[in-house]
Design a protein around this motif. Structure first.
Motif, PDB file in Angstrom:
ATOM      1  N   ALA A   1       0.897  -1.089   0.102  1.00  0.00           N
ATOM      2  CA  ALA A   1      -0.004   0.049   0.332  1.00  0.00           C
ATOM      3  C   ALA A   1       1.271   1.135   0.209  1.00  0.00           C
ATOM      4  CB  ALA A   1      -1.276   0.214   0.876  1.00  0.00           C
TER       5      ALA A   1
ATOM      6  N   ALA B   1       1.076   4.368  -2.840  1.00  0.00           N
ATOM      7  CA  ALA B   1       1.158   5.457  -2.947  1.00  0.00           C
ATOM      8  C   ALA B   1       1.935   6.277  -2.860  1.00  0.00           C
ATOM      9  CB  ALA B   1       0.591   5.408  -1.564  1.00  0.00           C
ATOM     10  N   ASN B   2       3.410   5.822  -2.964  1.00  0.00           N
ATOM     11  CA  ASN B   2       4.603   6.156  -2.779  1.00  0.00           C
ATOM     12  C   ASN B   2       5.341   6.946  -4.099  1.00  0.00           C
ATOM     13  OD1 ASN B   2       8.014   6.382  -1.590  1.00  0.00           O
ATOM     14  ND2 ASN B   2       6.606   8.027  -1.778  1.00  0.00           N
TER      15      ASN B   2
ATOM     16  N   ALA C   1       3.626   5.702  -7.337  1.00  0.00           N
ATOM     17  CA  ALA C   1       2.537   6.407  -7.953  1.00  0.00           C
ATOM     18  C   ALA C   1       2.819   7.974  -8.419  1.00  0.00           C
ATOM     19  CB  ALA C   1       1.366   6.780  -7.452  1.00  0.00           C
ATOM     20  N   LEU C   2       3.807   8.582  -7.598  1.00  0.00           N
ATOM     21  CA  LEU C   2       4.068   9.950  -7.039  1.00  0.00           C
ATOM     22  C   LEU C   2       5.000  10.423  -8.713  1.00  0.00           C
ATOM     23  CD1 LEU C   2       4.213  11.358  -4.057  1.00  0.00           C
ATOM     24  CD2 LEU C   2       2.030  11.715  -5.654  1.00  0.00           C
TER      25      LEU C   2
ATOM     26  N   ASP D   1       1.384   4.061 -10.711  1.00  0.00           N
ATOM     27  CA  ASP D   1       0.230   5.507 -10.967  1.00  0.00           C
ATOM     28  C   ASP D   1      -1.091   5.203 -11.484  1.00  0.00           C
ATOM     29  OD1 ASP D   1      -1.034   8.156  -9.768  1.00  0.00           O
ATOM     30  OD2 ASP D   1      -1.471   8.597 -11.642  1.00  0.00           O
TER      31      ASP D   1
ATOM     32  N   ARG E   1      -2.383   2.491  -8.507  1.00  0.00           N
ATOM     33  CA  ARG E   1      -2.928   3.540  -7.775  1.00  0.00           C
ATOM     34  C   ARG E   1      -4.254   3.393  -8.130  1.00  0.00           C
ATOM     35  NH1 ARG E   1      -4.959   7.964  -7.528  1.00  0.00           N
ATOM     36  NH2 ARG E   1      -4.010   8.570  -9.416  1.00  0.00           N
TER      37      ARG E   1
ATOM     38  N   ALA F   1      -7.961   2.353  -6.783  1.00  0.00           N
ATOM     39  CA  ALA F   1      -8.945   3.991  -5.590  1.00  0.00           C
ATOM     40  C   ALA F   1      -9.995   3.271  -6.034  1.00  0.00           C
ATOM     41  CB  ALA F   1      -7.821   4.799  -5.971  1.00  0.00           C
TER      42      ALA F   1
ATOM     43  N   ALA G   1       3.866  13.584  -1.252  1.00  0.00           N
ATOM     44  CA  ALA G   1       5.157  13.357  -1.035  1.00  0.00           C
ATOM     45  C   ALA G   1       6.193  12.563   0.011  1.00  0.00           C
ATOM     46  CB  ALA G   1       6.163  14.029  -2.514  1.00  0.00           C
TER      47      ALA G   1
ATOM     48  N   THR H   1       4.215  10.357   1.554  1.00  0.00           N
ATOM     49  CA  THR H   1       3.941   8.954   1.676  1.00  0.00           C
ATOM     50  C   THR H   1       5.212   8.321   0.963  1.00  0.00           C
ATOM     51  OG1 THR H   1       4.055   9.686  -0.905  1.00  0.00           O
ATOM     52  CG2 THR H   1       2.040   9.187   0.195  1.00  0.00           C
ATOM     53  N   THR H   2       6.361   9.164   1.496  1.00  0.00           N
ATOM     54  CA  THR H   2       8.019   8.445   1.359  1.00  0.00           C
ATOM     55  C   THR H   2       7.602   8.368   2.806  1.00  0.00           C
ATOM     56  OG1 THR H   2       8.347  10.336   0.070  1.00  0.00           O
ATOM     57  CG2 THR H   2      10.444   9.461   1.798  1.00  0.00           C
TER      58      THR H   2
ATOM     59  N   ASN I   1       6.232   5.138   3.708  1.00  0.00           N
ATOM     60  CA  ASN I   1       6.638   3.959   3.120  1.00  0.00           C
ATOM     61  C   ASN I   1       8.298   3.721   3.109  1.00  0.00           C
ATOM     62  OD1 ASN I   1       8.167   2.821  -0.326  1.00  0.00           O
ATOM     63  ND2 ASN I   1       6.714   1.797   0.760  1.00  0.00           N
TER      64      ASN I   1
ATOM     65  N   TYR J   1      -6.532   9.878   3.208  1.00  0.00           N
ATOM     66  CA  TYR J   1      -6.655   8.808   2.151  1.00  0.00           C
ATOM     67  C   TYR J   1      -7.433   9.557   0.820  1.00  0.00           C
ATOM     68  CZ  TYR J   1      -8.995   4.737  -0.807  1.00  0.00           C
ATOM     69  OH  TYR J   1      -9.103   3.260  -1.194  1.00  0.00           O
TER      70      TYR J   1
ATOM     71  N   THR K   1      -3.294  10.675  -0.839  1.00  0.00           N
ATOM     72  CA  THR K   1      -2.360   9.662  -1.332  1.00  0.00           C
ATOM     73  C   THR K   1      -2.645   8.285  -2.057  1.00  0.00           C
ATOM     74  OG1 THR K   1      -2.552   8.816   0.786  1.00  0.00           O
ATOM     75  CG2 THR K   1      -1.405  10.291   0.858  1.00  0.00           C
ATOM     76  N   ILE K   2      -3.590   8.581  -2.374  1.00  0.00           N
ATOM     77  CA  ILE K   2      -4.540   7.027  -2.683  1.00  0.00           C
ATOM     78  C   ILE K   2      -5.802   7.996  -3.455  1.00  0.00           C
ATOM     79  CG2 ILE K   2      -5.713   4.980  -2.266  1.00  0.00           C
ATOM     80  CD1 ILE K   2      -3.447   4.390  -0.301  1.00  0.00           C
ATOM     81  N   GLU K   3      -6.202   8.689  -3.495  1.00  0.00           N
ATOM     82  CA  GLU K   3      -7.752   9.080  -4.299  1.00  0.00           C
ATOM     83  C   GLU K   3      -6.599  10.170  -5.401  1.00  0.00           C
ATOM     84  OE1 GLU K   3     -11.642   9.643  -2.737  1.00  0.00           O
ATOM     85  OE2 GLU K   3     -11.802   7.411  -2.567  1.00  0.00           O
ATOM     86  N   HIS K   4      -5.856  10.963  -4.592  1.00  0.00           N
ATOM     87  CA  HIS K   4      -5.314  12.158  -5.767  1.00  0.00           C
ATOM     88  C   HIS K   4      -6.774  12.574  -5.938  1.00  0.00           C
ATOM     89  CE1 HIS K   4      -1.470  10.706  -6.620  1.00  0.00           C
ATOM     90  NE2 HIS K   4      -1.579  10.175  -5.917  1.00  0.00           N
TER      91      HIS K   4
END
Lengths: 187, 187
Positions: free
Chosen positions: A102, A106-107, A109-110, A116, A119, A123, B100, B103-104, B107, B162, B165-168
């Motif tokens: 997970a 998320a990370n 994907a940036l 991405d 992700r 989502a 970033a 999420t960094t 992670n 969420y 970071t997940i749905e953007h």
């Protein structure tokens, strides 16, 4: 890059991925280890490590190509269904490898368009499934939604995801119940 | 590693960190760019890149040593305070660099003990501040909490985290309001 067109390389890669998906579906994410994948795929453990040095990378690859098992078959009453689905998701999110998948998703994907896209796929599947199930419950008079049904995923999954990936704590029944209640007023 | 004991190296590193913290506190996370940090620190832009190749790494470093500006001074009524604080947090979470950093952090905390200590620090500060503020509100009769007050961070911040970071997606006022209401029943 020559190795990537070598038929043996491609064959072992495909066998490893098949074995990973089978183990994921049959036994869950904790079964996707280098040792078990190697045994199931009929290749050496070193071969699995060569393709995917970390087990969360291997699991991420398998998860990306397997149907997501969450929120996919709503039942009535929706409240019990949502509680059971969130509890199942919570148990998954407590595994270190799932947490790693997970957060890596998320990370990376940036900056990685391929990640991405994964992700975005995860989502939107979760968002759409929860929205459809809760709209059904709303129509049957089971719930008055507190927001746009497409926010239900953030409201219900968000607390579990935060507890797992940021707080690194247990997702207890009280937190699941509060997440069930966050999406609206149950009748 | 010889460079790491070179006085000029250490001096420029300290100057860059000071400048980053000042910019973060004065102007917010979007100001922590290589160009602005170089100018404020009085060093060349290449020097900043040498120490921190990516701006989210630089911002993460600055954020780790600056007091967290969220949920730190509860006011009454708590509901309005919580809404305002979550709205401020939402605006931060919409910046790519903050996403970033978040999420960094989540992670790399999985394999880097130093990052894990930062994650733990962030998570427990937010958990304790929200718990204390909501216990106060509960005692004043402003709210009946739906769970352990130490779950309020997961319930209120989780949906925003969420969504970001997940749905953007955008964190709109409706999602913030639903997050405010997720922590309990306001009177």
């Amino acid at each position: 890059m020559a190795a990537h067109t070598d038929p043996r390389y491609l064959r072992s890669r495909a066998a490893i991925l098949d074995a990973s998906r089978d183990l994921l579906v049959e036994l869950g994410p904790t079964a996707v280890t280098h040792a078990q994948v190697a045994e199931r795929a009929g290749v050496g453990r070193a071969t699995v490590y060569r393709h995917w040095p970390r087990s969360d990378q291997l699991l991420g690859e398998a998860m990306a190509t397997v149907p997501l098992p969450f929120f996919d078959a709503p039942t009535v009453p929706a409240r019990d269904w949502l509680r059971a689905e969130l509890t199942a998701l919570a148990r998954q999110l407590e595994h270190d490898t799932v947490r790693a998948v997970a957060t890596t998703l998320a990370n990376s994907a940036l900056w990685d368009a391929n990640m991405d896209a994964r992700r975005e796929r995860f989502a939107s599947i979760l968002m759409e499934r929860l929205a459809a199930a809760l709209e059904g419950a709303h129509k049957r008079g089971e719930i008055t939604l507190s927001t746009d049904p497409r926010s239900a995923a953030a409201l219900a999954i968000g607390p579990l995801h935060y507890r797992s990936t940021i707080e690194h704590g247990d997702i207890d029944a009280d937190l699941v119940e509060a997440a069930v209640n966050a999406v609206g007023t149950w009748r």
